[in-house]
Write an enzyme that holds these catalytic residues in place. Sequence first.
Site, short mmCIF file in Angstrom:
data_model
loop_
_atom_site.label_atom_id
_atom_site.label_comp_id
_atom_site.label_asym_id
_atom_site.label_seq_id
_atom_site.Cartn_x
_atom_site.Cartn_y
_atom_site.Cartn_z
N LEU A 169 0.83 -1.21 0.00
CA LEU A 169 0.00 0.00 0.00
C LEU A 169 0.86 1.25 0.00
O LEU A 169 1.79 1.38 0.80
CB LEU A 169 -0.91 0.03 1.24
N CYS A 170 0.56 2.17 -0.92
CA CYS A 170 1.17 3.50 -0.88
C CYS A 170 0.04 4.52 -1.01
O CYS A 170 -1.13 4.17 -0.88
CB CYS A 170 2.21 3.66 -1.99
N ALA A 171 0.37 5.78 -1.26
CA ALA A 171 -0.67 6.81 -1.26
C ALA A 171 -1.54 6.76 -2.51
O ALA A 171 -2.75 6.91 -2.45
CB ALA A 171 -0.03 8.20 -1.13
N GLY A 185 -0.92 4.30 -5.32
CA GLY A 185 -0.84 3.06 -6.06
C GLY A 185 0.31 3.00 -7.06
O GLY A 185 0.43 2.03 -7.79
N TYR A 230 -3.73 3.29 -0.14
CA TYR A 230 -4.32 3.35 1.20
C TYR A 230 -5.62 4.15 1.12
O TYR A 230 -5.68 5.23 0.56
CB TYR A 230 -3.36 4.02 2.17
#
Length: 585
Positions: A483-485, A487, A515
Amino acid sequence: MNFIISRLEKHQAFFEKISKNIYLMAIKDGFLAAMPIILFSSVFILLANIPTLIGMNVPTDLINWFNKIYSYTMGFVGLYVSGTTAKALTGSMNHRIKGGKFINSTSTMMAAMCGFMLLAIGTTKSGAYLGTYFGTEGILSAFVAAFATVNIYKFCVERDITIKMPKEVPGTISQNFRDIFPFAFSVLACAIVDVIVRATLHVPFSALIATLIQPLFKGADSYAGLALIEFLIPMFWFLGIHGPSVVKPAFEAALYGNTTANLALFKGGHFPVHALTENFLNFVGELGGTGATFVVPLIFIFLMRSKQLKAIGKASVIPVMFAVNEPLLFGAPIILNPYFFIPFVLTPMINVLIGKLFIDLLHMNGFMYILSWALPGPIGAFMDTNFQPISLLLMVVLLVLDTLIYLPFCRAYDATLVEKEAQVDAQEAAGAVASASVTTTTDTPNPVVENTNETVETTDTSATVNDSSVSQRLAREVKVLVLCAGGGTSEQLANALTAAAKKYKEPIVASAGAYGSHHDILPNYDMVVLAPQVRTYYDDLKSDTDRLGIKLVATKGQQYIALTRDPEKALNFVLENLKGTDFTK
């Protein structure tokens, strides 16, 4: 410079608190969930307008069909966002409710959409619905309906204001009865507000809100307003906090509403005058990602002497072109690096000011389509202005100016790295001389040949050992979610992990996500890896992963970037964090 950094770091906890505000997160996540609708509809609005621009003769019925698809997708985005925002906020509220109680997210979605209809939509004398506020114009009503609904549900659930059914009644039926009271109170609350506003001011609630905050929209669309927005977004990112998540929700309605207004002006034969739009910020202010970093990897590759910066430039140049600049932000690093604070916050501000000058003075069209933020900035700007050549001139001007702004700061940082690298090289050379001296006095004749052979054999053996240590250490399949901010970088790490798992025949399935959009898919995974930019959400997510029996791991900047570049290292990272679990043999 260090004084500025220390002042910013002193308030980092406050900034993180803002970014973790559940209402701001709900707005961001609500729009993220609706993004497929927005991106899908943008294709058809382009298909309806581009043929005419290039002189193609397209049947009117086909153009009308394109417009119909757009109208029934983007034209109802306010309704859709009311539901997705309510669902996102429900997930955050459920973390805060104690005693094993929870809010039904499906029920809050439906209640919020009903509330939106009451607040935003009017009817004609014949009873037909007026479509004015179904789309982006009704987004503020969508937020009000979502926030009111979830809070009313929370109030009822915490106090057991519900209809309780006998334990013999199936759970799904019991849940429907438990939701009757909060659903009714939520919808009635919106209905009462609607009656009061219409009776006193004779406008729907959506029109009231738009009227009240219109001065704010005008201020935000000014030179000062645009500069302030593009100062705050990179400033937060510089602290390691995802800037768009903190700043943009406050202007979300204006960003999309102005885009719709520009398109309406253009279709009506008028000049699309609004600068403050979602893609104007994406393709102009955030050209190449937050901080307007499009030119930075190229500066690193061609104008810097440091091995580190050249390597970072080569690794990040392609992602940055598509506005995925986390490899650059954490790899250089730019985040919390005093050498880059000034250009990182100054460049976006200058970009939007020049972009607005092009609109006001040179009559470049304001951006009128909602395109993917991941389009390369020059291509996105050209398309979003309806293919105006002057937009390409703007891109050339910005790229030149951005280079001139970043270059002196890059050179200053490069000089420090070159000096450090020279010291390391000198130490390694000294160590090699000492090693050669020892070898000469202790080895048998033909030491060079023997040492060469030994080196080759040792290297080969080492490679075999590493392969063996990596492969076949899992007892069963492991599903990993990164998960990142947004994708972007999570996809890079997931791809690296997938490649290594395939090479070493490890039963690992890796996927990437953003996320905020993870709530529904989370139960499908065995392990979650958090990127540095969403590391602040670790505690919030851990309550979910612990409840579901999922392994949660947070990464740091340089570590995360290294994992995205080295598939074997990514695989070993996962295996190390799974030690002692029932996944390992």
